[in-house]
Design a protein around this motif. Structure first.
Motif, PDB file in Angstrom:
ATOM      1  N   ASP A   1      30.847  27.326  26.617  1.00 51.74           N
ATOM      2  CA  ASP A   1      31.483  26.509  27.656  1.00 51.74           C
ATOM      3  C   ASP A   1      32.658  27.243  28.291  1.00 51.74           C
ATOM      4  N   LYS A   2      33.428  27.934  27.457  1.00 47.16           N
ATOM      5  CA  LYS A   2      34.568  28.703  27.934  1.00 47.16           C
ATOM      6  C   LYS A   2      34.540  30.080  27.282  1.00 47.16           C
ATOM      7  N   ILE A   3      35.037  31.069  28.007  1.00 45.94           N
ATOM      8  CA  ILE A   3      35.072  32.419  27.455  1.00 45.94           C
ATOM      9  C   ILE A   3      36.474  32.999  27.589  1.00 45.94           C
ATOM     10  N   SER A   4      36.728  34.010  26.773  1.00 44.51           N
ATOM     11  CA  SER A   4      37.934  34.818  26.890  1.00 44.51           C
ATOM     12  C   SER A   4      37.506  36.246  27.181  1.00 44.51           C
ATOM     13  N   ILE A   5      38.226  36.907  28.076  1.00 45.79           N
ATOM     14  CA  ILE A   5      37.796  38.180  28.635  1.00 45.79           C
ATOM     15  C   ILE A   5      38.863  39.249  28.433  1.00 45.79           C
ATOM     16  N   ILE A   6      38.418  40.435  28.038  1.00 46.59           N
ATOM     17  CA  ILE A   6      39.233  41.646  28.153  1.00 46.59           C
ATOM     18  C   ILE A   6      38.475  42.566  29.099  1.00 46.59           C
ATOM     19  N   GLY A   7      39.031  42.825  30.269  1.00 45.45           N
ATOM     20  CA  GLY A   7      38.345  43.641  31.252  1.00 45.45           C
ATOM     21  C   GLY A   7      39.144  44.871  31.631  1.00 45.45           C
ATOM     22  N   HIS A   8      38.448  45.982  31.808  1.00 49.22           N
ATOM     23  CA  HIS A   8      39.086  47.211  32.271  1.00 49.22           C
ATOM     24  C   HIS A   8      38.567  47.567  33.649  1.00 49.22           C
ATOM     25  N   SER A   9      39.462  47.892  34.579  1.00 49.41           N
ATOM     26  CA  SER A   9      39.102  48.406  35.897  1.00 49.41           C
ATOM     27  C   SER A   9      38.129  47.470  36.608  1.00 49.41           C
ATOM     28  N   TYR A  10      36.917  47.939  36.881  1.00 52.26           N
ATOM     29  CA  TYR A  10      35.919  47.090  37.544  1.00 52.26           C
ATOM     30  C   TYR A  10      35.632  45.834  36.726  1.00 52.26           C
ATOM     31  N   GLY A  11      35.563  45.982  35.398  1.00 46.81           N
ATOM     32  CA  GLY A  11      35.330  44.815  34.553  1.00 46.81           C
ATOM     33  C   GLY A  11      36.415  43.775  34.702  1.00 46.81           C
ATOM     34  N   SER A  12      37.640  44.237  34.922  1.00 44.99           N
ATOM     35  CA  SER A  12      38.736  43.304  35.154  1.00 44.99           C
ATOM     36  C   SER A  12      38.611  42.644  36.524  1.00 44.99           C
ATOM     37  N   CYS A  13      38.067  43.378  37.500  1.00 43.65           N
ATOM     38  CA  CYS A  13      37.799  42.780  38.814  1.00 43.65           C
ATOM     39  C   CYS A  13      36.816  41.625  38.680  1.00 43.65           C
ATOM     40  N   VAL A  14      35.755  41.861  37.892  1.00 43.12           N
ATOM     41  CA  VAL A  14      34.763  40.809  37.659  1.00 43.12           C
ATOM     42  C   VAL A  14      35.425  39.618  36.975  1.00 43.12           C
ATOM     43  N   GLY A  15      36.278  39.896  35.980  1.00 46.94           N
ATOM     44  CA  GLY A  15      36.984  38.822  35.297  1.00 46.94           C
ATOM     45  C   GLY A  15      37.864  38.025  36.243  1.00 46.94           C
ATOM     46  N   PHE A  16      38.515  38.722  37.172  1.00 49.28           N
ATOM     47  CA  PHE A  16      39.371  38.080  38.165  1.00 49.28           C
ATOM     48  C   PHE A  16      38.565  37.096  39.014  1.00 49.28           C
ATOM     49  N   VAL A  17      37.450  37.552  39.570  1.00 52.49           N
ATOM     50  CA  VAL A  17      36.638  36.693  40.429  1.00 52.49           C
ATOM     51  C   VAL A  17      35.974  35.586  39.624  1.00 52.49           C
ATOM     52  N   TYR A  18      35.492  35.914  38.419  1.00 51.63           N
ATOM     53  CA  TYR A  18      34.845  34.902  37.584  1.00 51.63           C
ATOM     54  C   TYR A  18      35.826  33.780  37.232  1.00 51.63           C
ATOM     55  N   ALA A  19      37.050  34.166  36.873  1.00 50.55           N
ATOM     56  CA  ALA A  19      38.058  33.160  36.511  1.00 50.55           C
ATOM     57  C   ALA A  19      38.431  32.291  37.703  1.00 50.55           C
ATOM     58  N   ALA A  20      38.295  32.827  38.912  1.00 48.51           N
ATOM     59  CA  ALA A  20      38.604  32.056  40.117  1.00 48.51           C
ATOM     60  C   ALA A  20      37.439  31.172  40.533  1.00 48.51           C
ATOM     61  N   VAL A  21      36.224  31.684  40.420  1.00 55.33           N
ATOM     62  CA  VAL A  21      35.041  30.918  40.818  1.00 55.33           C
ATOM     63  C   VAL A  21      34.714  29.836  39.793  1.00 55.33           C
ATOM     64  N   PHE A  22      34.934  30.141  38.515  1.00 55.38           N
ATOM     65  CA  PHE A  22      34.672  29.189  37.436  1.00 55.38           C
ATOM     66  C   PHE A  22      35.965  28.958  36.637  1.00 55.38           C
ATOM     67  N   PRO A  23      36.969  28.340  37.252  1.00 52.89           N
ATOM     68  CA  PRO A  23      38.282  28.223  36.590  1.00 52.89           C
ATOM     69  C   PRO A  23      38.261  27.410  35.308  1.00 52.89           C
ATOM     70  N   ASP A  24      37.291  26.513  35.163  1.00 48.22           N
ATOM     71  CA  ASP A  24      37.219  25.704  33.944  1.00 48.22           C
ATOM     72  C   ASP A  24      36.419  26.389  32.843  1.00 48.22           C
ATOM     73  N   SER A  25      35.924  27.602  33.123  1.00 44.08           N
ATOM     74  CA  SER A  25      35.074  28.299  32.159  1.00 44.08           C
ATOM     75  C   SER A  25      35.746  29.506  31.529  1.00 44.08           C
ATOM     76  N   VAL A  26      37.015  29.742  31.867  1.00 47.28           N
ATOM     77  CA  VAL A  26      37.748  30.879  31.293  1.00 47.28           C
ATOM     78  C   VAL A  26      39.044  30.374  30.682  1.00 47.28           C
ATOM     79  N   GLU A  27      39.260  30.735  29.432  1.00 50.08           N
ATOM     80  CA  GLU A  27      40.484  30.300  28.761  1.00 50.08           C
ATOM     81  C   GLU A  27      41.561  31.374  28.782  1.00 50.08           C
ATOM     82  N   ASN A  28      41.162  32.625  28.600  1.00 47.84           N
ATOM     83  CA  ASN A  28      42.102  33.741  28.582  1.00 47.84           C
ATOM     84  C   ASN A  28      41.500  34.928  29.311  1.00 47.84           C
ATOM     85  N   TYR A  29      42.322  35.616  30.057  1.00 47.76           N
ATOM     86  CA  TYR A  29      41.854  36.750  30.855  1.00 47.76           C
ATOM     87  C   TYR A  29      42.866  37.882  30.728  1.00 47.76           C
ATOM     88  N   VAL A  30      42.425  38.975  30.082  1.00 42.58           N
ATOM     89  CA  VAL A  30      43.257  40.157  29.926  1.00 42.58           C
ATOM     90  C   VAL A  30      42.716  41.241  30.847  1.00 42.58           C
TER      91      VAL A  30
END
Length: 333
Positions: free
Chosen positions: A123-152
Motif C-alpha cells: 500500500d505504501k513504500i519507502s524509497i532510496i533513490g540515486h540520480s535518475y532513480g531519485s527522479c523517479v521517486g520524486f515524480v512517483y511521490a508526487a503522482v501517488f502521494p498517499d503511496s509513499v511514506e519516506n523518500y530519500v
C-alpha cells in the motif's frame, strides 16, 4: 550560496525506513547476504537483489541511469533496516530489455515502480533513490502521494532531466534519429566487446570519473555479459537505446508543480562534487523548499563526494540514513 528556508539543514547525518509495523528499527546492520529475484512483467522480467528478511516489506532502492542494482552493494549492508530490495530498471543490469520499436520513456519507470508495488501488494513504500532513480521517486511521490511514506534522494538529477521548452523540438529530433540508428545496430550487428580491464576503464571514464575503478568493478558484476564464443571478450548488458535519454523529459515548470504534491518524509543528500551545482543548484533547492511546505519532515545534507558518493564512500552516506531512520521511529521496546 543558495539559502534554504527555515527547517532545512545542511550537515552530515540522516535517512529513511519504511512503515513502522513493517520496518521497526533494526539493532544491527542488514549485512551482506542477499537473494537474486525476478519479478514478471509483460515484456519479460525485472531482476533485483533482496537483502535481509523476505517476510516483511523492504525499503526499495532505485538506481541511476545506465547503472544497475549493484550501485547499492556497498551501502545496503551498512543500513540498520531489516529488508532492502534494489532492482534493475528495464534495459539495465539483468532486467529484460523492452521490445524494439519504442524508446525508454521516463514515465515508463514510474509505471514499473507502480507495477512492482502492485505485484507485492504494497500500500505504501519507502524509497532510496540515486540520480535518475531519485527522479523517479520524486515524480512517483508526487503522482501517488498517499503511496509513499519516506523518500530519500541521493544526488537527485531531477533538474538535469528537465527540458527547455524552446529546445524540446530539436532534442526530440536528435533523439528520434539516434534511436533508429541504435535499433539498426541492434538488428544488424553484434555489440562491441572489450577485455575486462577496458570495460572497467570505459565505465570509469564514461562517468567522468565519478565512479572509481573499484566501484566500476562492482557495477560490472551485473552490468556486463561475456560475448558468446569468446572467453576474453565482454559487452555491456544495458540496452544501447538507453543513450536516447532525451526522450520523455519534463519542462522545469512540471517539476515545480509536482513538488508541493509530495507529502512524505523526505531526506535529500548531495555530493559536493556531484551534479547539483551552479544553476541546477538554485533550481534544485527551489523544488526542495516547495516540498518542505507540504511534507511533515524534510532534511538536506551535504557531504564530500562525487555523484556516486553512496557507492564510492558508502561509509559517509549510511550514518546519515541510519540517523534519519532513528529520528523517525523510536527504539524497539
Amino acid at each position: 550560496m543558495y539559502k534554504l528556508t527555515s527547517g532545512l539543514r545542511r550537515s552530515l547525518s540522516s535517512a529513511l525506513i519504511g512503515r513502522r509495523n513493517q520496518h521497526q528499527k533494526a539493532t544491527q546492520t542488514i549485512g551482506e547476504e542477499f537473494q537474486e529475484i525476478n519479478i514478471p512483467v509483460p515484456w519479460g522480467h525485472i531482476a533485483g537483489k533482496w537483502w535481509g528478511q523476505k517476510d516483511i516489506q523492504p525499503v526499495v532502492g532505485l538506481h541511476g541511469w545506465e547503472n544497475n542494482a549493484g550501485t547499492f552493494d556497498n551501502l545496503a549492508p551498512l543500513l540498520t533496516i531489516r529488508s532492502f530490495l534494489a532492482f534493475d530498471w528495464p534495459g539495465h543490469g539483468l532486467s529484460s530489455h523492452i521490445p524494439l520499436g519504442r524508446p525508454y520513456y521516463f514515465m515508463d519507470s514510474v509505471l514499473v515502480l507502480r507495477q512492482i508495488s502492485k505485484y507485492f501488494k504494497w500500500d505504501k513504500i519507502s524509497i532510496i533513490g540515486h540520480s535518475y532513480g531519485s527522479c523517479v521517486g520524486f515524480v512517483y511521490a508526487a503522482v501517488f502521494p498517499d503511496s509513499v511514506e519516506n523518500y530519500v534522494s541521493i544526488d537527485c538529477a531531477r533538474t538535469l532531466m528537465a527540458s527547455e521548452i524552446e529546445q524540446e523540438g530539436m532534442q526530440l529530433r536528435l533523439a528520434s534519429d539516434m534511436l533508429l540508428n541504435f535499433e539498426d545496430k541492434l538488428v544488424n550487428s553484434n555489440p562491441p566487446c572489450y577485455d575486462y580491464d577496458h570495460m572497467v576503464d570505459l565505465l570509469h571514464i564514461g562517468s567522468l570519473k565519478s565512479v572509481t575503478k573499484d566501484s566500476s568493478k562492482i557495477l560490472l558484476r551485473r552490468g556486463m555479459r561475456k560475448t558468446v564464443g569468446d572467453t576474453e571478450c565482454y559487452h555491456f548488458s544495458r540496452d544501447l537505446r538507453l543513450q536516447c535519454h532525451a526522450v520523455g523529459r519534463f519542462p522545469n515548470e512540471f517539476l515545480l508543480k509536482m513538488a508541493p504534491r509530495i507529502h512524505c518524509n523526505h531526506l535529500s543528500i548531495r555530493g559536493l562534487q556531484g551534479l547539483i551545482i551552479g544553476k541546477k543548484e538554485d533550481e534544485y533547492f527551489r523544488t526542495l523548499n516547495l516540498i518542505q511546505k507540504s511534507s511533515n519532515k524534510v532534511e538536506h545534507h551535504d557531504i564530500e563526494g562525487t555523484h556516486h558518493v553512496h557507492l564510492n564512500n558508502a561509509e559517509r552516506v549510511a550514518p546519515i540514513i541510519n540517523s534519519f531512520l532513528h529520528s523517525l521511529y523510536p527504539p524497539e521496546c
